[in-house]
Enzyme design. Structure first.
Site, PDB file in Angstrom:
ATOM      1  N   CYS A 266       0.851  -1.183   0.000  1.00  0.00           N
ATOM      2  CA  CYS A 266       0.000   0.000   0.000  1.00  0.00           C
ATOM      3  C   CYS A 266       0.891   1.239   0.000  1.00  0.00           C
ATOM      4  CB  CYS A 266      -0.910  -0.006   1.222  1.00  0.00           C
ATOM      5  SG  CYS A 266      -1.913   1.480   1.436  1.00  0.00           S
ATOM      6  N   HIS A 267       0.396   2.326  -0.591  1.00  0.00           N
ATOM      7  CA  HIS A 267       1.188   3.552  -0.634  1.00  0.00           C
ATOM      8  C   HIS A 267       1.455   4.107   0.769  1.00  0.00           C
ATOM      9  CE1 HIS A 267       1.591   4.246  -4.938  1.00  0.00           C
ATOM     10  NE2 HIS A 267       0.371   3.759  -5.071  1.00  0.00           N
ATOM     11  N   THR A 268       0.625   3.762   1.744  1.00  0.00           N
ATOM     12  CA  THR A 268       0.892   4.211   3.111  1.00  0.00           C
ATOM     13  C   THR A 268       2.182   3.596   3.641  1.00  0.00           C
ATOM     14  OG1 THR A 268      -1.480   4.431   3.485  1.00  0.00           O
ATOM     15  CG2 THR A 268      -0.078   4.400   5.428  1.00  0.00           C
TER      16      THR A 268
ATOM     17  N   HIS B  90       0.626  -3.485   6.341  1.00  0.00           N
ATOM     18  CA  HIS B  90      -0.650  -3.492   7.053  1.00  0.00           C
ATOM     19  C   HIS B  90      -1.810  -4.047   6.240  1.00  0.00           C
ATOM     20  CE1 HIS B  90      -0.760   0.196   4.718  1.00  0.00           C
ATOM     21  NE2 HIS B  90      -2.056   0.271   4.909  1.00  0.00           N
ATOM     22  N   GLU B  91      -1.599  -4.421   4.965  1.00  0.00           N
ATOM     23  CA  GLU B  91      -2.659  -5.065   4.189  1.00  0.00           C
ATOM     24  C   GLU B  91      -2.296  -6.532   4.049  1.00  0.00           C
ATOM     25  OE1 GLU B  91      -3.725  -3.553   0.368  1.00  0.00           O
ATOM     26  OE2 GLU B  91      -4.153  -1.539   1.073  1.00  0.00           O
TER      27      GLU B  91
ATOM     28  N   CYS C 160     -12.930  -1.992  19.523  1.00  0.00           N
ATOM     29  CA  CYS C 160     -12.996  -2.654  20.830  1.00  0.00           C
ATOM     30  C   CYS C 160     -14.414  -3.109  21.174  1.00  0.00           C
ATOM     31  CB  CYS C 160     -12.447  -1.742  21.925  1.00  0.00           C
ATOM     32  SG  CYS C 160     -13.522  -0.344  22.363  1.00  0.00           S
TER      33      CYS C 160
ATOM     34  N   CYS D  28     -17.118   2.712  25.045  1.00  0.00           N
ATOM     35  CA  CYS D  28     -16.403   3.380  23.950  1.00  0.00           C
ATOM     36  C   CYS D  28     -17.425   4.127  23.096  1.00  0.00           C
ATOM     37  CB  CYS D  28     -15.637   2.373  23.105  1.00  0.00           C
ATOM     38  SG  CYS D  28     -14.776   3.134  21.687  1.00  0.00           S
TER      39      CYS D  28
ATOM     40  N   CYS E  51     -16.990   3.393  19.249  1.00  0.00           N
ATOM     41  CA  CYS E  51     -17.504   2.113  18.760  1.00  0.00           C
ATOM     42  C   CYS E  51     -19.027   2.049  18.829  1.00  0.00           C
ATOM     43  CB  CYS E  51     -16.898   0.950  19.548  1.00  0.00           C
ATOM     44  SG  CYS E  51     -15.181   0.573  19.113  1.00  0.00           S
TER      45      CYS E  51
ATOM     46  N   CYS F 245     -12.047   4.120  16.713  1.00  0.00           N
ATOM     47  CA  CYS F 245     -11.876   3.628  18.083  1.00  0.00           C
ATOM     48  C   CYS F 245     -10.491   4.029  18.603  1.00  0.00           C
ATOM     49  CB  CYS F 245     -12.017   2.112  18.107  1.00  0.00           C
ATOM     50  SG  CYS F 245     -11.638   1.362  19.713  1.00  0.00           S
TER      51      CYS F 245
ATOM     52  N   ARG G 239      -4.954   3.568  20.319  1.00  0.00           N
ATOM     53  CA  ARG G 239      -4.336   4.529  19.403  1.00  0.00           C
ATOM     54  C   ARG G 239      -3.039   5.106  19.968  1.00  0.00           C
ATOM     55  NH1 ARG G 239      -1.791   6.665  16.473  1.00  0.00           N
ATOM     56  NH2 ARG G 239      -2.179   8.272  14.894  1.00  0.00           N
TER      57      ARG G 239
ATOM     58  N   CYS H 191      -6.996  -2.350   3.694  1.00  0.00           N
ATOM     59  CA  CYS H 191      -6.836  -0.894   3.656  1.00  0.00           C
ATOM     60  C   CYS H 191      -7.429  -0.286   2.395  1.00  0.00           C
ATOM     61  CB  CYS H 191      -5.360  -0.508   3.793  1.00  0.00           C
ATOM     62  SG  CYS H 191      -5.069   1.278   3.798  1.00  0.00           S
TER      63      CYS H 191
ATOM     64  N   ARG I 272      -2.168  -3.257  -7.181  1.00  0.00           N
ATOM     65  CA  ARG I 272      -1.708  -3.908  -5.964  1.00  0.00           C
ATOM     66  C   ARG I 272      -0.759  -5.041  -6.335  1.00  0.00           C
ATOM     67  NH1 ARG I 272      -2.545  -0.153  -3.395  1.00  0.00           N
ATOM     68  NH2 ARG I 272      -3.693   0.080  -1.431  1.00  0.00           N
TER      69      ARG I 272
END
Length: 716
Positions: free
Chosen positions: A382-384, A404-405, A434, A439, A442, A450, A454, A515, A711
């Site tokens: 991913c570009h992130t 993360h993907e 969560c 929360c 959520c 959420c 974090r 993502c 991708r």
């Protein structure tokens, strides 16, 4: 140097051709491959010819064999009639279903009179195994269709041996119905066009049964109406289309009599009497020809695709449950099971910004309370990831494991984990969920943000403030990334960051929902809620932008304008659904003015998928006066700010943003996966490249940066 990735195009005979089978022709059609072949048949003792369509699309070692649909043709036909006249391949390609088309009889058996009649002998095998001489040596069409041919195409073309359905026309409709009813469990579904439903009571059937089997009574086990009356039924509904202008409903005989060769009413009555679900559609004005078949064949393909996908999913779920039960039993037997131990594995570690990742041996600690350790099966770039690796991310930490993907399998669970078990298939989520009553995020339908973990996630550590990664070489710690860190063969995740998905979903494809694709879809469905008939403009036609396009088309947008600096994105954009393409470099006029000029007052919904603050402003300023909404999706570089004249907002435009498309990770991703498995959400086209081995991640980064990739999935 860069390792060349597998760039996915529809395959052309990627299988090994056995000497027993000779390829006659191979052509591309509807994004797939149509092959015609012949082979020496052990069933018929003749050379048999068949055709097979194999859909194209993204494939990989984790990809299941495509489900397969067997088509049986009618009297006088060969394997070519359906292939050349039905027009079924676009629907099959879209559904990811293969179609096998056998001939209707042996040819050239050397039997006296075999070519004398259109309704007996050559071209009229009736899909039975003949017991009467001279036909009994060669006319073994039931064995050929149900046993020999499937074994051959499964071996040579890689189609599924478990997910099979069958359909046909006229004599082939008779064959499809009877073979499905007789061979319980062999086919997931059956359908037919104008089938011979009650052959023991019509001239075509009586002639065939007397000749091949010796008597009409001997044909009763091959009569669909009688089989249903005897209680031989399908677990799913039977689907039949019948034209009411079909000349064989009133077929003139040499004697002058007029008879019904098809007798759908008798079959309908039998189904009603036994409770067999039947979808019978009657079509005024349609005859018995391929004009009729081609008008409705897409409905039949979709019908079977739904049933085949359901079977694949049920089989995968059952297999997964059995594996988990076996594992649980083994754990109970081993009362002295050792405590979880660290795992040594390979990872691509980012030691410095904008420097190649380094293949490293790492130690992955066992999961702590509320955590799971997973085996990463595949990761999509991913570009992130590239954004953080480049040093532009203010939260970027080094050394770290990016990624993360991904699609992964739970390998171990920590104390207190209640919603996941070893063996579960999961997609990691960088936005946790969560679901705790306290929360407010959520509990609110307005957001997915959420904040439970974090604070620590942004610091590159797990919720307890420590890392689970250390370098094997010196024991030094390695930071986590976005709570995921999937550029490693194993990683540790918070339980609340894992979306459990159906085990029927190939994990290399499931990674896409981690993502980018989900973000684009959610920007349309959740954040802006595009209405039918709306106009849309998408700035940046990468994977995220194309997901916006896909969702906008699904939502019923009437006009979708794609904007990109790369003219090469025009064609792929149109495949996903854009109606117009604009390259900002084609004119000195500001792009927002060009878009407004194209639409008079602007566009109802605009999306920035570039992360460029100048583009964000342009997207807002071409939103429709009075009600236009512009959504910021792209992540801007550190320190960048957006700006526009307040008058743009005063005159009714709205500026909104989205993170992960507003989806709540743990509840939404499983639903998106199920939609894909149901054929409602195609995603294969996003995978343009695959690589094999975690060590190929640097190559994947280069491919992603080339602009030729949507991708690139790295399969570990």
């Amino acid at each position: 140097g860069i390792v060349i990735a597998e760039k996915h195009v529809p395959p052309v005979l990627s299988w090994k051709i056995d000497a027993a089978m000779e390829t006659i022709s191979t052509i591309k059609v509807a994004g797939g491959t149509l092959t015609r072949a012949k082979h020496a048949s052990s069933s018929t003792q003749t050379t048999m010819t068949f055709a097979i369509f194999v859909p194209g699309g993204a494939v990989g070692p984790a990809s299941p064999a495509p489900p397969v649909l067997y088509w049986l043709s009618g009297l006088t036909c060969t394997d070519e009639n359906f292939a050349t006249k039905a027009g079924a391949f676009p629907a099959a390609s879209k559904a990811g279903v293969a179609i096998v088309m056998p001939d209707t009889s042996p040819r050239g058996a050397g039997i006296a009179g075999e070519d004398d009649a259109y309704d007996f002998g050559s071209g009229a095998g009736f899909y039975v195994d003949a017991t009467e001489a001279p036909w009994s040596t060669n006319y073994k069409m039931e064995t050929y269709v149900t046993s020999e041919l499937p074994a051959l195409v499964e071996k040579e073309f890689g189609v599924s041996s478990e997910a099979k359905s069958i359909f046909g026309h006229s004599m082939g409709g008779h064959g499809a119905l009877t073979l499905a009813l007789k061979h319980a469990g062999m086919y997931a579904s059956v359908s037919a066009f104008a089938p011979i439903c009650h052959p023991t009571a019509c001239p075509w059937g009586t002639k065939a049964f007397e000749g091949y089997l010796g008597s009409v009574d001997a044909g009763k086990p091959h009569d669909a109406t009688l089989l249903v009356k005897e209680g031989k039924t399908m677990p799913t509904e039977i689907f039949i289309d019948q034209g009411l202008a079909d000349g064989f409903l009133k077929h003139a005989q040499p004697s002058g009599d007029v008879v019904d060769e098809l007798q759908y009413e008798a079959f309908k009555a039998a189904c009603a009497a036994t409770g067999q679900p039947l979808r019978l559609r009657l079509h005024p004005g349609y005859d018995h020809s391929y004009y009729f078949i081609s008008s409705f064949v897409a409905d039949h393909v979709a019908f079977h695709a739904e049933k085949l996908r359901a079977k694949l999913k049920a089989d995968a779920v059952a297999k997964h449950a059995a594996e988990q039960a076996t594992a649980a039993a083994a754990d109970e037997e081993d009362a002295a099971a050792p405590t979880l131990a660290p795992i040594e594995c390979k990872a691509m570690v980012a030691f410095e910004a904008n420097k190649p990742l380094v293949l490293s041996e790492i130690i992955v600690a066992p999961p702590k309370a509320g955590e799971v350790r997973v085996k990463v099966v595949a990761n999509a770039l991913c570009h992130t990831d590239v954004y953080t690796w480049s040093g532009q991310d203010p939260e970027g930490l080094f050394p770290s494991i990016l990624g993360h993907e991904a699609g992964a399998i739970v390998e171990a669970v920590g104390p207190g984990v209640t919603t996941l078990a070893v063996g579960d298939h999961v997609v990691p989520g960088y936005t946790p969920q969560c679901s705790e009553p306290q929360c407010i995020f959520c509990m609110s339908p307005k957001t997915n943000l959420c904040p439970k973990i974090r604070g620590t996630q942004g610091k590159g550590v797990m919720p307890d403030g420590t890392t689970r990664f250390t370098l094997k070489a010196d024991g030094s710690p390695v930071y986590h990334f976005m709570g995921c860190s999937t550029f490693a063969e194993y990683t540790v995740l918070a339980e609340i960051s894992c979306a459990q998905i159906s085990p029927a979903m190939p994990l290399y494809k499931a990674s896409l929902f981690g993502c980018g694709v989900s973000t684009g879809l959610g920007a349309v469905f959740n954040t802006t809620k595009v209405e039918p008939g709306s106009s849309v403009a998408v700035f940046g036609l990468g994977a995220v932008g194309l997901a916006v396009v896909q969702a906008a088309k699904m939502a019923g947008a009437s006009r979708i304008i794609g904007i990109d600096l790369n003219d090469g994105k025009a064609d792929v954009g149109r495949e996903f659904g854009i109606t117009d393409f604009v390259n900002p470099n084609d004119s000195d006029e500001p792009i927002q003015k060009r878009i407004v000029a194209m639409t008079t007052w602007g566009v109802d919904y605009t999306y920035d998928c570039t992360g460029n603050v100048g583009v964000m402003r342009a997207a807002l300023e071409c939103a429709h006066r009075g009600w236009g909404t512009s959504c910021v999706i792209g992540v801007a570089a550190s320190g960048k700010e957006i700006a526009t004249r307040p008058f743009q907002l005063v005159t009714g435009r709205k500026w909104v943003g989205t993170a992960f498309g507003g989806w709540k990770t743990r509840t939404a991703i499983p639903k998106l996966v199920d939609q894909h498995l149901a054929g409602q959400l195609p995603i294969d086209a996003y995978i343009t490249h695959t690589l094999h081995g975690v060590d190929k991640t640097n190559d994947a980064i280069h491919i992603l940066e080339s602009g030729e990739c949507l991708r690139c999935v790295v399969i570990y």
